[in-house]
Motif scaffolding. Structure first.
Motif, mmCIF file in Angstrom:
data_model
loop_
_atom_site.group_PDB
_atom_site.id
_atom_site.type_symbol
_atom_site.label_atom_id
_atom_site.label_comp_id
_atom_site.label_asym_id
_atom_site.label_seq_id
_atom_site.Cartn_x
_atom_site.Cartn_y
_atom_site.Cartn_z
ATOM 1 N N ARG A 46 0.839 -1.193 0.000
ATOM 2 C CA ARG A 46 0.000 0.000 0.000
ATOM 3 C C ARG A 46 0.883 1.256 0.000
ATOM 4 O O ARG A 46 0.581 2.238 -0.663
ATOM 5 C CB ARG A 46 -0.936 -0.004 1.199
ATOM 6 C CG ARG A 46 -1.910 1.162 1.176
ATOM 7 C CD ARG A 46 -2.793 1.200 2.415
ATOM 8 N NE ARG A 46 -3.619 2.370 2.408
ATOM 9 C CZ ARG A 46 -3.170 3.615 2.636
ATOM 10 N NH1 ARG A 46 -1.900 3.846 2.868
ATOM 11 N NH2 ARG A 46 -3.995 4.644 2.616
ATOM 12 N N GLN A 47 1.987 1.212 0.750
ATOM 13 C CA GLN A 47 2.895 2.356 0.814
ATOM 14 C C GLN A 47 3.476 2.668 -0.568
ATOM 15 O O GLN A 47 3.641 3.830 -0.929
ATOM 16 C CB GLN A 47 4.041 2.093 1.806
ATOM 17 C CG GLN A 47 3.595 2.035 3.255
ATOM 18 C CD GLN A 47 2.959 0.698 3.643
ATOM 19 O OE1 GLN A 47 2.994 -0.267 2.890
ATOM 20 N NE2 GLN A 47 2.347 0.654 4.811
ATOM 21 N N LEU A 48 3.773 1.631 -1.339
ATOM 22 C CA LEU A 48 4.301 1.833 -2.683
ATOM 23 C C LEU A 48 3.241 2.474 -3.586
ATOM 24 O O LEU A 48 3.554 3.350 -4.401
ATOM 25 C CB LEU A 48 4.783 0.507 -3.269
ATOM 26 C CG LEU A 48 5.654 0.585 -4.517
ATOM 27 C CD1 LEU A 48 6.856 1.495 -4.315
ATOM 28 C CD2 LEU A 48 6.101 -0.801 -4.924
ATOM 29 N N ILE A 49 1.983 2.081 -3.408
ATOM 30 C CA ILE A 49 0.891 2.675 -4.191
ATOM 31 C C ILE A 49 0.751 4.157 -3.841
ATOM 32 O O ILE A 49 0.609 5.003 -4.724
ATOM 33 C CB ILE A 49 -0.434 1.917 -3.965
ATOM 34 C CG1 ILE A 49 -0.319 0.471 -4.457
ATOM 35 C CG2 ILE A 49 -1.610 2.654 -4.607
ATOM 36 C CD1 ILE A 49 0.047 0.324 -5.927
ATOM 37 N N VAL A 50 0.808 4.484 -2.551
ATOM 38 C CA VAL A 50 0.727 5.886 -2.122
ATOM 39 C C VAL A 50 1.877 6.681 -2.752
ATOM 40 O O VAL A 50 1.676 7.800 -3.244
ATOM 41 C CB VAL A 50 0.734 5.993 -0.583
ATOM 42 C CG1 VAL A 50 0.880 7.437 -0.127
ATOM 43 C CG2 VAL A 50 -0.544 5.377 -0.003
ATOM 44 N N GLN A 51 3.057 6.108 -2.758
ATOM 45 C CA GLN A 51 4.207 6.765 -3.391
ATOM 46 C C GLN A 51 3.975 6.943 -4.887
ATOM 47 O O GLN A 51 4.241 8.014 -5.445
ATOM 48 C CB GLN A 51 5.467 5.936 -3.150
ATOM 49 C CG GLN A 51 6.709 6.504 -3.803
ATOM 50 C CD GLN A 51 7.913 5.621 -3.550
ATOM 51 O OE1 GLN A 51 8.197 5.296 -2.412
ATOM 52 N NE2 GLN A 51 8.595 5.242 -4.614
ATOM 53 N N ASP A 52 3.458 5.901 -5.552
ATOM 54 C CA ASP A 52 3.187 6.001 -6.995
ATOM 55 C C ASP A 52 2.157 7.087 -7.286
ATOM 56 O O ASP A 52 2.294 7.839 -8.252
ATOM 57 C CB ASP A 52 2.695 4.656 -7.545
ATOM 58 C CG ASP A 52 3.811 3.636 -7.702
ATOM 59 O OD1 ASP A 52 4.994 4.015 -7.644
ATOM 60 O OD2 ASP A 52 3.477 2.448 -7.881
ATOM 61 N N ILE A 53 1.130 7.170 -6.454
ATOM 62 C CA ILE A 53 0.113 8.222 -6.627
ATOM 63 C C ILE A 53 0.784 9.596 -6.527
ATOM 64 O O ILE A 53 0.520 10.497 -7.330
ATOM 65 C CB ILE A 53 -1.019 8.079 -5.578
ATOM 66 C CG1 ILE A 53 -1.790 6.769 -5.745
ATOM 67 C CG2 ILE A 53 -1.941 9.300 -5.595
ATOM 68 C CD1 ILE A 53 -2.731 6.693 -6.907
ATOM 69 N N ALA A 54 1.663 9.772 -5.539
ATOM 70 C CA ALA A 54 2.360 11.054 -5.363
ATOM 71 C C ALA A 54 3.222 11.372 -6.580
ATOM 72 O O ALA A 54 3.246 12.517 -7.053
ATOM 73 C CB ALA A 54 3.217 11.012 -4.091
ATOM 74 N N VAL A 55 3.937 10.374 -7.116
ATOM 75 C CA VAL A 55 4.786 10.594 -8.288
ATOM 76 C C VAL A 55 3.929 10.971 -9.498
ATOM 77 O O VAL A 55 4.264 11.892 -10.255
ATOM 78 C CB VAL A 55 5.648 9.340 -8.580
ATOM 79 C CG1 VAL A 55 6.332 9.438 -9.931
ATOM 80 C CG2 VAL A 55 6.673 9.145 -7.468
ATOM 81 N N LEU A 56 2.803 10.272 -9.686
ATOM 82 C CA LEU A 56 1.916 10.583 -10.812
ATOM 83 C C LEU A 56 1.337 11.993 -10.681
ATOM 84 O O LEU A 56 1.262 12.737 -11.664
ATOM 85 C CB LEU A 56 0.795 9.537 -10.909
ATOM 86 C CG LEU A 56 1.247 8.155 -11.383
ATOM 87 C CD1 LEU A 56 0.153 7.121 -11.147
ATOM 88 C CD2 LEU A 56 1.637 8.197 -12.852
ATOM 89 N N ARG A 57 0.946 12.363 -9.471
ATOM 90 C CA ARG A 57 0.427 13.717 -9.256
ATOM 91 C C ARG A 57 1.492 14.756 -9.562
ATOM 92 O O ARG A 57 1.218 15.787 -10.171
ATOM 93 C CB ARG A 57 -0.062 13.875 -7.816
ATOM 94 C CG ARG A 57 -1.390 13.225 -7.541
ATOM 95 C CD ARG A 57 -1.725 13.363 -6.081
ATOM 96 N NE ARG A 57 -3.117 13.082 -5.805
ATOM 97 C CZ ARG A 57 -3.583 12.871 -4.587
ATOM 98 N NH1 ARG A 57 -2.783 12.921 -3.539
ATOM 99 N NH2 ARG A 57 -4.860 12.616 -4.406
#
Length: 181
Positions: A46-57
């Motif tokens: 889940r932490q990696l997904i949160v990081q990916d969301i931040a990078v995409l944003r």
């Protein structure tokens, strides 16, 4: 009868491929997807997904984080308005239900904070089920509502298919004593 589990997707090779697959899942979704669900489907934490969301944003992709999960913005209806309301935390469910029953989506909640300025929370509440899930999250987490920072005074962005629905919503809020004019 046992619930069928969604199969775990093949783990994309590398962060760029995972982020591309994450965007595909969000584009195909007809509802918000939680970080845990995205993590399971992508074979990541889940932490990696949160990081990916931040990078995409940070790369300019608009991804909304709602109390029910992540989603991409959809084409907005032609009719949108801002209303100022005031009520107690105990009246929140009544206010939201009143609006969604009239066919209006409550897009967000906005308060004016003396230190931080405008604080905005994404809601995207458009049905009784959305209201139920939102209120359950409030109860489960014990989180305080943004409106509690301003003695109940807050703004909502409302969207609807027609200006008549927005006017009906405004009148219903007025009759309940929630509308600030």
């Amino acid at each position: 009868m046992a619930l069928r589990e969604q199969p775990i997707a093949e783990r994309p090779a590398g962060p760029e491929a995972r982020r591309a697959r994450l965007l595909e899942l969000l584009q195909a979704a007809d509802r918000p997807l939680t970080g845990a669900e995205l993590a399971r489907r992508l074979g990541a934490s889940r932490q990696l997904i949160v990081q990916d969301i931040a990078v995409l944003r940070a790369a300019g992709v608009e991804i909304l984080a709602t109390p029910r999960g992540y989603l991409l913005p959809r084409a907005r209806p032609a009719h949108r308005t801002l209303v100022a309301v005031r009520h107690t935390p105990e009246q929140t469910e009544d206010e939201l239900t009143l609006l969604v029953d009239l066919g209006v989506e409550v897009v967000d909640v906005i308060v004016e904070h003396p230190i931080y300025g405008e604080l905005r929370g994404s809601l995207h509440v458009a049905s009784r089920e959305d209201v139920r899930q939102f209120m359950e999250a409030v109860r489960r987490t014990g989180a305080r509502l943004l409106s509690e920072l301003t003695e109940g005074l807050h703004l909502h962005t409302l969207e609807a298919r027609s200006p008549e629905l927005l006017e009906r919503a405004r009148e219903a809020l007025r009759q309940r004593g929630y509308l600030v004019e």
